[in-house]
Scaffold this active site. Structure first.
Site, PDB file in Angstrom:
ATOM      1  N   ASP A  65     -11.041   2.663   4.377  1.00 40.49           N
ATOM      2  CA  ASP A  65     -11.278   1.220   4.243  1.00 40.49           C
ATOM      3  C   ASP A  65     -12.762   0.916   4.082  1.00 40.49           C
ATOM      4  O   ASP A  65     -13.141  -0.182   3.691  1.00 40.49           O
ATOM      5  CB  ASP A  65     -10.737   0.469   5.466  1.00 40.49           C
ATOM      6  CG  ASP A  65      -9.524  -0.389   5.142  1.00 40.49           C
ATOM      7  OD1 ASP A  65      -9.286  -0.665   3.945  1.00 40.49           O
ATOM      8  OD2 ASP A  65      -8.819  -0.788   6.073  1.00 40.49           O
ATOM      9  N   GLN A  78      -4.828  -1.939   9.926  1.00 37.63           N
ATOM     10  CA  GLN A  78      -4.661  -3.236   9.280  1.00 37.63           C
ATOM     11  C   GLN A  78      -5.165  -4.357  10.170  1.00 37.63           C
ATOM     12  O   GLN A  78      -4.812  -4.444  11.346  1.00 37.63           O
ATOM     13  CB  GLN A  78      -3.180  -3.460   8.931  1.00 37.63           C
ATOM     14  CG  GLN A  78      -2.897  -4.743   8.182  1.00 37.63           C
ATOM     15  CD  GLN A  78      -3.531  -4.777   6.801  1.00 37.63           C
ATOM     16  OE1 GLN A  78      -3.630  -3.770   6.124  1.00 37.63           O
ATOM     17  NE2 GLN A  78      -3.958  -5.955   6.386  1.00 37.63           N
ATOM     18  N   LYS A 129       0.832  -1.204   0.000  1.00 31.03           N
ATOM     19  CA  LYS A 129       0.000   0.000   0.000  1.00 31.03           C
ATOM     20  C   LYS A 129       0.867   1.255   0.000  1.00 31.03           C
ATOM     21  O   LYS A 129       0.570   2.236  -0.700  1.00 31.03           O
ATOM     22  CB  LYS A 129      -0.922   0.001   1.225  1.00 31.03           C
ATOM     23  CG  LYS A 129      -2.024  -1.047   1.169  1.00 31.03           C
ATOM     24  CD  LYS A 129      -2.802  -1.120   2.478  1.00 31.03           C
ATOM     25  CE  LYS A 129      -3.888  -2.186   2.412  1.00 31.03           C
ATOM     26  NZ  LYS A 129      -4.591  -2.373   3.680  1.00 31.03           N
TER      27      LYS A 129
END
Length: 298
Positions: free
Chosen positions: A125, A102, A58
């Site tokens: 997200d 994450q 990312k």
């Protein structure tokens, strides 16, 4: 193998590259205008190798399009309070466009509490209940990156979804459930009739064989074989699994679909790797740019 019956490969690497190029043009215009660029932050807790690899990917992808990227790394014994304090700090930091936490997190941290604490406007997200609710209602929101990537692939390959029977394997909050909502929404792609199958579904093959579009996110390697797929179906494989193998890496990567079998029955199919995977990061960057525009009212 009959070459006439081989499905067209849906090239996620190619489409992800196009999405990144489009983002890069927009970010370059911001730089040319002497404006701040979007800033994406990733929080990672512990030393899970897959998570570390993913977050590093990312970061590289963000920098490649001109988006500023930062990683906050914490040991696995960080307290929940410490993590929530970090999230509060990022929520209030005007220099941060959006951020992700994450997953998975260590067992002593309440994942729902963590997600709920993220500012929905910075939730790139798309996991916050506000964004999930807006998505379900068809309102503007940040859509979680993997389902958004699938929709982007269907759109760019001009795959007809209206009136089609879409079967989704899996009901996770990250992929299966949002995927079913997106495919049933009054939109393009969308307007499908959707069935969800899961671990308690009886005679699953009888349902999957009805699917014009089969989206596989059930989390079991090579679960879907040729007998479960209708001739000419569009097959989207969201799964990714490392299978031990006697090669240099010590493993091979496979999806939820038995690719070698199903490619002979499907009309379109995503490979693993190189299908949905690259789209996930590309759509995260797209969400970050959208968050920047929303924050700057542009």
């Amino acid at each position: 193998m009959n070459q006439e019956n081989i499905a067209q490969i849906i090239d996620g690497k190619l489409i992800a590259s196009k999405v990144r190029d489009e983002i890069k043009v927009e970010v370059a215009a911001l730089i040319d205008a002497d404006k701040d660029t979007p800033h994406l932050v990733a929080i990672i807790v512990g030393d899970d190798p897959a998570s570390q690899t993913y977050v590093a990917s990312k970061e590289r992808a963000a920098k490649s399009v001109g988006i500023t990227s930062s990683i906050y790394k914490y040991p696995s014994d960080i307290t929940e309070e410490e993590l929530l304090n970090t999230i509060d700090f990022l929520n209030k930091d005007d220099d941060v466009t959006g951020f992700i936490v994450q997953l998975p997190l260590p067992a002593h941290i309440n994942v729902d509490k963590v997600i709920d604490s993220i500012d929905p406007g910075k939730d790139v997200d798309g996991f916050h209940p506000v964004n999930v609710g807006k998505m379900a209602l068809g309102q503007p929101s940040y859509i979680s990156a993997t389902p958004a990537g699938v929709m982007e692939l269907l759109n760019r390959y001009k795959i007809e979804t209206e009136g089609k029977h879409c079967v989704v394997l899996g009901r996770s909050n990250i992929v299966g459930s949002p995927m079913s909502i997106l495919m049933s929404r009054k939109s393009k792609p969308g307007n499908s009739t959707v069935t969800i199958c899961h671990s308690k579904t009886k005679d699953m093959g009888s349902i999957t064989r009805q699917a014009d579009i089969l989206i596989c996110a059930i989390g079991q390697p090579n679960f879907v074989n040729a007998d479960m797929v209708k001739d000419g179906a569009v097959v989207i494989d969201v799964g990714m699994h490392r299978i031990p193998a006697d090669n240099e890496k010590g493993y091979i990567i496979t999806g939820d679909v038995n690719f070698d079998q199903v490619i002979e029955k499907a009309s379109f199919i995503t490979p693993v790797p190189g299908g949905v995977g690259p789209m996930t990061i590309a759509m995260l960057l797209k969400n970050t740019l959208l968050a920047y525009k929303n924050a700057n009212n542009s």
